[in-house]
Structures are given as C-alpha cells and as structure tokens.
Design a protein around this motif. Sequence first.
Motif, PDB file in Angstrom:
ATOM      1  N   UNK A   1       1.205  -0.628   0.277  1.00  0.00           N
ATOM      2  CA  UNK A   1      -0.272   0.070  -0.079  1.00  0.00           C
ATOM      3  C   UNK A   1       0.772   1.066   0.140  1.00  0.00           C
ATOM      4  N   UNK A   2       1.176   2.020  -0.898  1.00  0.00           N
ATOM      5  CA  UNK A   2       1.136   3.485  -1.033  1.00  0.00           C
ATOM      6  C   UNK A   2       0.232   3.990  -0.480  1.00  0.00           C
ATOM      7  N   UNK A   3       0.989   5.352   0.583  1.00  0.00           N
ATOM      8  CA  UNK A   3       0.536   6.212   1.497  1.00  0.00           C
ATOM      9  C   UNK A   3       0.904   7.396   1.177  1.00  0.00           C
ATOM     10  N   UNK A   4       0.448   8.426   1.457  1.00  0.00           N
ATOM     11  CA  UNK A   4       0.774   9.766   1.507  1.00  0.00           C
ATOM     12  C   UNK A   4       0.302  10.175   2.450  1.00  0.00           C
ATOM     13  N   UNK A   5       1.007  11.064   3.024  1.00  0.00           N
ATOM     14  CA  UNK A   5       0.851  11.727   4.516  1.00  0.00           C
ATOM     15  C   UNK A   5       1.192  12.895   4.381  1.00  0.00           C
ATOM     16  N   UNK A   6       0.453  14.063   4.872  1.00  0.00           N
ATOM     17  CA  UNK A   6       0.722  15.669   5.258  1.00  0.00           C
ATOM     18  C   UNK A   6       1.826  15.291   5.809  1.00  0.00           C
TER      19      UNK A   6
ATOM     20  N   UNK B   1      -1.341   4.211  13.135  1.00  0.00           N
ATOM     21  CA  UNK B   1      -2.778   3.671  13.609  1.00  0.00           C
ATOM     22  C   UNK B   1      -3.637   3.315  12.766  1.00  0.00           C
ATOM     23  N   UNK B   2      -3.233   5.064  11.783  1.00  0.00           N
ATOM     24  CA  UNK B   2      -4.285   4.878  11.226  1.00  0.00           C
ATOM     25  C   UNK B   2      -4.622   3.588   9.780  1.00  0.00           C
ATOM     26  N   UNK B   3      -2.934   3.881   9.177  1.00  0.00           N
ATOM     27  CA  UNK B   3      -2.895   2.640   8.177  1.00  0.00           C
ATOM     28  C   UNK B   3      -3.274   1.100   9.109  1.00  0.00           C
ATOM     29  N   UNK B   4      -3.514   0.897  10.113  1.00  0.00           N
ATOM     30  CA  UNK B   4      -3.582   0.129  10.890  1.00  0.00           C
ATOM     31  C   UNK B   4      -5.529  -0.412  10.989  1.00  0.00           C
ATOM     32  N   UNK B   5      -5.718   0.837  11.273  1.00  0.00           N
ATOM     33  CA  UNK B   5      -7.054   1.213  11.360  1.00  0.00           C
ATOM     34  C   UNK B   5      -7.779   0.448   9.834  1.00  0.00           C
ATOM     35  N   UNK B   6      -7.281   1.292   8.604  1.00  0.00           N
ATOM     36  CA  UNK B   6      -7.826   0.860   7.301  1.00  0.00           C
ATOM     37  C   UNK B   6      -7.742  -0.842   6.979  1.00  0.00           C
TER      38      UNK B   6
ATOM     39  N   UNK C   1       5.505   2.345  15.784  1.00  0.00           N
ATOM     40  CA  UNK C   1       4.221   2.984  16.238  1.00  0.00           C
ATOM     41  C   UNK C   1       4.655   4.126  17.600  1.00  0.00           C
ATOM     42  N   UNK C   2       4.158   5.177  17.667  1.00  0.00           N
ATOM     43  CA  UNK C   2       4.634   5.534  19.390  1.00  0.00           C
ATOM     44  C   UNK C   2       6.273   6.646  18.958  1.00  0.00           C
ATOM     45  N   UNK C   3       6.853   6.787  17.409  1.00  0.00           N
ATOM     46  CA  UNK C   3       7.978   6.930  17.837  1.00  0.00           C
ATOM     47  C   UNK C   3       7.204   8.907  17.780  1.00  0.00           C
TER      48      UNK C   3
END
Length: 146
Positions: A84-89, A99-104, A113-115
């Motif tokens: 999955x190629x994800x883009x984030x601002x 967390x959002x990627x895991x929810x998806x 996580x937690x960084x």
Amino acid sequence: MLTQFSVPLQTHNSFGIVAKAHTLVRVAHEDDVLAVLADPVLAAQPKFVLGGGSNIVLTGDVKSLVLKTEVMGRRLVSESAKAWIVEAGAGENWHDVVAWTLEQGWPGLENLALIPCKTLVPMALNCKTASSRWTQSTYRPERPLP
C-alpha cells in the motif's frame, strides 16, 4: 501564508531549549511554499524546515527563515497485492498515521508506532531502515525548494 516574527521555539525542540525564530512561516499548503518563493525578501533568506522538533536541538535563536510544516491530510495513493502506498502531510502526527494505516487494514508500520514526531521526509528515510515490511519509500516533490 502566515508569517510571524520572534516566535518562541521552546516547544519545538527535543530538550525544550529556549530559542526563537526571527521569522517563521507556517506552511499548511503548497501555495504557502509558492508564496515564500515569490516573495523577494523571504526567497532570498536561508531556510530551516521544522516539523515537530523531536530530533532537533537548538543552541540559540534561528536566524534562517523557519518553514514550520503543518500540512495535514492522509490518503491511499495506490495498492497492489504486496504493498500500500500511503501519502501523509508533513504536519501529521506520525503515530496517528501509523494507527490510521492499521485501522484501514494496511499492516507494515506497526513496529514504528509511538515515535514522537511529525511526518517528514527524514522520518520516512529513518523508517525505511527500521522496518523490513516497509520496502520502499520515495520522496517526489512536485516543486522542490531551492
């Protein structure tokens, strides 16, 4: 584009060292960067890009033009059977993106996580080495900064 002067940076560096930005521009959209580049005074200044400040130690006031990244937004760019190629601002909270990627239902970043940081290009490069499941990260600026 919001330009501020003599902005305290204590909450934007790792050890909370008292320092200030002589000039700070809050970058929330691509148009903000274009406005900086179109302004003859701002464009001529050296630039210092600042995310959340989690890996920054300031030793004094920042005289360079501080570009404070506050770009929000997340989206799935593409997917295949393997990735999955994800883009984030560049203003997104990194842990929230994970967390959002895991929810998806898109696994692969859970070990990152937690960084405590914002999503920026250096973070992507650090994460690439930290996760064997994240096999490719690419930075493709539409209009790179000078």
